[in-house]
Write a protein that holds these residues in place. Sequence first.
Motif, PDB file in Angstrom:
ATOM      1  N   GLU A 103      -3.477  -0.640 -19.328  1.00  0.00           N
ATOM      2  CA  GLU A 103      -4.145   0.402 -18.537  1.00  0.00           C
ATOM      3  C   GLU A 103      -3.199   1.556 -18.197  1.00  0.00           C
ATOM      4  OE1 GLU A 103      -7.380   1.156 -17.042  1.00  0.00           O
ATOM      5  OE2 GLU A 103      -7.797  -0.041 -18.816  1.00  0.00           O
ATOM      6  N   TYR A 104      -1.956   1.226 -17.903  1.00  0.00           N
ATOM      7  CA  TYR A 104      -0.998   2.257 -17.499  1.00  0.00           C
ATOM      8  C   TYR A 104      -0.063   2.659 -18.636  1.00  0.00           C
ATOM      9  CZ  TYR A 104      -2.828   1.671 -12.877  1.00  0.00           C
ATOM     10  OH  TYR A 104      -3.684   1.643 -11.800  1.00  0.00           O
ATOM     11  N   ASN A 105      -0.281   2.070 -19.827  1.00  0.00           N
ATOM     12  CA  ASN A 105       0.478   2.424 -21.022  1.00  0.00           C
ATOM     13  C   ASN A 105       1.990   2.330 -20.791  1.00  0.00           C
ATOM     14  OD1 ASN A 105       0.654   3.115 -23.709  1.00  0.00           O
ATOM     15  ND2 ASN A 105       0.695   5.312 -23.280  1.00  0.00           N
ATOM     16  N   LYS A 106       2.399   1.250 -20.129  1.00  0.00           N
ATOM     17  CA  LYS A 106       3.822   1.028 -19.885  1.00  0.00           C
ATOM     18  C   LYS A 106       4.150  -0.425 -20.179  1.00  0.00           C
ATOM     19  CE  LYS A 106       4.784   4.683 -16.710  1.00  0.00           C
ATOM     20  NZ  LYS A 106       5.445   5.070 -15.500  1.00  0.00           N
ATOM     21  N   PRO A 107       5.206  -0.673 -20.944  1.00  0.00           N
ATOM     22  CA  PRO A 107       5.588  -2.066 -21.222  1.00  0.00           C
ATOM     23  C   PRO A 107       6.216  -2.704 -19.984  1.00  0.00           C
ATOM     24  CG  PRO A 107       7.208  -0.571 -22.140  1.00  0.00           C
ATOM     25  CD  PRO A 107       6.103   0.287 -21.581  1.00  0.00           C
ATOM     26  N   LEU A 108       6.054  -3.998 -19.859  1.00  0.00           N
ATOM     27  CA  LEU A 108       6.665  -4.748 -18.768  1.00  0.00           C
ATOM     28  C   LEU A 108       7.710  -5.686 -19.352  1.00  0.00           C
ATOM     29  CD1 LEU A 108       3.478  -5.585 -16.660  1.00  0.00           C
ATOM     30  CD2 LEU A 108       5.317  -4.006 -16.040  1.00  0.00           C
ATOM     31  N   PHE A 109       8.885  -5.709 -18.740  1.00  0.00           N
ATOM     32  CA  PHE A 109       9.988  -6.549 -19.195  1.00  0.00           C
ATOM     33  C   PHE A 109      10.307  -7.575 -18.111  1.00  0.00           C
ATOM     34  CE2 PHE A 109      10.426  -2.284 -20.914  1.00  0.00           C
ATOM     35  CZ  PHE A 109      10.479  -2.528 -22.276  1.00  0.00           C
ATOM     36  N   LYS A 110      10.435  -8.818 -18.524  1.00  0.00           N
ATOM     37  CA  LYS A 110      10.682  -9.892 -17.562  1.00  0.00           C
ATOM     38  C   LYS A 110      11.963  -9.624 -16.771  1.00  0.00           C
ATOM     39  CE  LYS A 110      10.735 -14.873 -17.159  1.00  0.00           C
ATOM     40  NZ  LYS A 110      10.605 -16.151 -17.834  1.00  0.00           N
ATOM     41  N   ARG A 111      11.830  -9.632 -15.442  1.00  0.00           N
ATOM     42  CA  ARG A 111      12.914  -9.409 -14.480  1.00  0.00           C
ATOM     43  C   ARG A 111      13.543  -8.007 -14.566  1.00  0.00           C
ATOM     44  NH1 ARG A 111      11.806 -10.633 -10.869  1.00  0.00           N
ATOM     45  NH2 ARG A 111      13.797 -10.158  -9.952  1.00  0.00           N
ATOM     46  N   GLU A 112      12.946  -7.110 -15.339  1.00  0.00           N
ATOM     47  CA  GLU A 112      13.463  -5.754 -15.447  1.00  0.00           C
ATOM     48  C   GLU A 112      12.382  -4.711 -15.190  1.00  0.00           C
ATOM     49  OE1 GLU A 112      15.806  -4.935 -18.929  1.00  0.00           O
ATOM     50  OE2 GLU A 112      16.474  -7.008 -19.049  1.00  0.00           O
ATOM     51  N   SER A 113      11.246  -5.142 -14.619  1.00  0.00           N
ATOM     52  CA  SER A 113      10.145  -4.218 -14.337  1.00  0.00           C
ATOM     53  C   SER A 113       9.701  -4.358 -12.889  1.00  0.00           C
ATOM     54  CB  SER A 113       8.961  -4.487 -15.266  1.00  0.00           C
ATOM     55  OG  SER A 113       9.293  -4.149 -16.598  1.00  0.00           O
ATOM     56  N   LEU A 114       9.201  -3.253 -12.361  1.00  0.00           N
ATOM     57  CA  LEU A 114       8.708  -3.189 -10.994  1.00  0.00           C
ATOM     58  C   LEU A 114       7.237  -2.790 -11.027  1.00  0.00           C
ATOM     59  CD1 LEU A 114       9.223  -2.973  -7.853  1.00  0.00           C
ATOM     60  CD2 LEU A 114       9.735  -0.565  -8.264  1.00  0.00           C
ATOM     61  N   ILE A 115       6.426  -3.456 -10.203  1.00  0.00           N
ATOM     62  CA  ILE A 115       5.025  -3.079 -10.051  1.00  0.00           C
ATOM     63  C   ILE A 115       4.836  -2.646  -8.605  1.00  0.00           C
ATOM     64  CG2 ILE A 115       2.628  -3.849 -10.169  1.00  0.00           C
ATOM     65  CD1 ILE A 115       3.526  -5.857 -12.341  1.00  0.00           C
ATOM     66  N   ILE A 116       4.356  -1.405  -8.442  1.00  0.00           N
ATOM     67  CA  ILE A 116       4.148  -0.825  -7.110  1.00  0.00           C
ATOM     68  C   ILE A 116       2.647  -0.755  -6.853  1.00  0.00           C
ATOM     69  CG2 ILE A 116       4.519   1.188  -5.634  1.00  0.00           C
ATOM     70  CD1 ILE A 116       6.806   1.967  -7.649  1.00  0.00           C
ATOM     71  N   PHE A 117       2.205  -1.394  -5.774  1.00  0.00           N
ATOM     72  CA  PHE A 117       0.816  -1.294  -5.336  1.00  0.00           C
ATOM     73  C   PHE A 117       0.773  -0.270  -4.217  1.00  0.00           C
ATOM     74  CE2 PHE A 117       0.355  -5.976  -6.651  1.00  0.00           C
ATOM     75  CZ  PHE A 117      -0.069  -5.632  -7.916  1.00  0.00           C
ATOM     76  N   ASP A 118       0.271   0.922  -4.539  1.00  0.00           N
ATOM     77  CA  ASP A 118       0.224   2.022  -3.583  1.00  0.00           C
ATOM     78  C   ASP A 118      -1.123   2.028  -2.862  1.00  0.00           C
ATOM     79  OD1 ASP A 118       1.139   4.253  -2.251  1.00  0.00           O
ATOM     80  OD2 ASP A 118       0.503   5.644  -3.808  1.00  0.00           O
ATOM     81  N   GLU A 119      -1.108   2.358  -1.573  1.00  0.00           N
ATOM     82  CA  GLU A 119      -2.317   2.361  -0.743  1.00  0.00           C
ATOM     83  C   GLU A 119      -2.996   0.995  -0.788  1.00  0.00           C
ATOM     84  OE1 GLU A 119      -2.947   4.736   1.290  1.00  0.00           O
ATOM     85  OE2 GLU A 119      -1.696   6.323   0.478  1.00  0.00           O
ATOM     86  N   ILE A 120      -2.200  -0.044  -0.606  1.00  0.00           N
ATOM     87  CA  ILE A 120      -2.696  -1.421  -0.739  1.00  0.00           C
ATOM     88  C   ILE A 120      -3.773  -1.759   0.278  1.00  0.00           C
ATOM     89  CG2 ILE A 120      -0.926  -2.510   0.690  1.00  0.00           C
ATOM     90  CD1 ILE A 120      -1.082  -4.501  -2.057  1.00  0.00           C
ATOM     91  N   GLN A 121      -3.791  -1.063   1.402  1.00  0.00           N
ATOM     92  CA  GLN A 121      -4.807  -1.330   2.421  1.00  0.00           C
ATOM     93  C   GLN A 121      -6.213  -0.999   1.923  1.00  0.00           C
ATOM     94  OE1 GLN A 121      -2.705   1.217   2.545  1.00  0.00           O
ATOM     95  NE2 GLN A 121      -3.846   3.045   3.106  1.00  0.00           N
ATOM     96  N   LYS A 122      -6.310  -0.197   0.863  1.00  0.00           N
ATOM     97  CA  LYS A 122      -7.617   0.180   0.312  1.00  0.00           C
ATOM     98  C   LYS A 122      -8.228  -0.926  -0.548  1.00  0.00           C
ATOM     99  CE  LYS A 122      -7.327   4.549   1.615  1.00  0.00           C
ATOM    100  NZ  LYS A 122      -7.559   5.875   1.227  1.00  0.00           N
ATOM    101  N   PHE A 123      -7.396  -1.920  -0.928  1.00  0.00           N
ATOM    102  CA  PHE A 123      -7.883  -3.001  -1.792  1.00  0.00           C
ATOM    103  C   PHE A 123      -7.284  -4.323  -1.328  1.00  0.00           C
ATOM    104  CE2 PHE A 123      -8.143  -5.290  -5.931  1.00  0.00           C
ATOM    105  CZ  PHE A 123      -9.523  -5.258  -6.054  1.00  0.00           C
ATOM    106  N   PRO A 124      -7.914  -4.979  -0.345  1.00  0.00           N
ATOM    107  CA  PRO A 124      -7.362  -6.207   0.244  1.00  0.00           C
ATOM    108  C   PRO A 124      -7.121  -7.342  -0.750  1.00  0.00           C
ATOM    109  CG  PRO A 124      -9.166  -5.354   1.582  1.00  0.00           C
ATOM    110  CD  PRO A 124      -9.126  -4.543   0.335  1.00  0.00           C
TER     111      PRO A 124
END
Length: 192
Positions: free
Chosen positions: A150-171
Amino acid sequence: MIQFQQISKIWIRFEYGKGAGRPYQRTAWQSPKKLKLCALLAVLKKIPCALLVNSIYFTLRTIETEKPVEIQRKAYNRLVKWKKESNGKSALLIEGARRIGKSTVAERFGEREYKSYILVDFNKASKKVRDNFETNLNNLDIFFQVLSLEYNKPLFKRESLIIFDEIQKFPKARESIKYLVADGRYDFIETG
């Protein structure tokens, strides 16, 4: 009285009083539009600007951006410390008032300290991303693949960060963070 306020990402020093140095409450400002206009003139011309509103004399001066930069530097250093100490065993929640730079400092941290990062903004998240939390939490391989695609970005084990922004909008995302962290593949920051 002296107060700092941010207008259009530039910090302004407000000195205001009534009469001979007697302080006057900020809540008594009767004309915020005139005050902001004066502040912008002070910024553009880089000279002190004075304004008289309802017998209150305002003096405005631009100042260096050391105050917000120093705050951001402290926040960034705390993020670096969290990364070293947690080693993927905990998520980090950044809380604060609106428009103070929570997302910005988290994104900058992701750019500089990780091989890749994904910023999931729940103000703009697609239905597919939201449904991912409902349907794929039992299979985290698929869950992370959906995010990556969805975000067109590869994820690498222990070398990637996922940021949940405005998390209060999606409990549901807030509820699922425990399982995502327990998986241990990536680091997680929540802002809200």
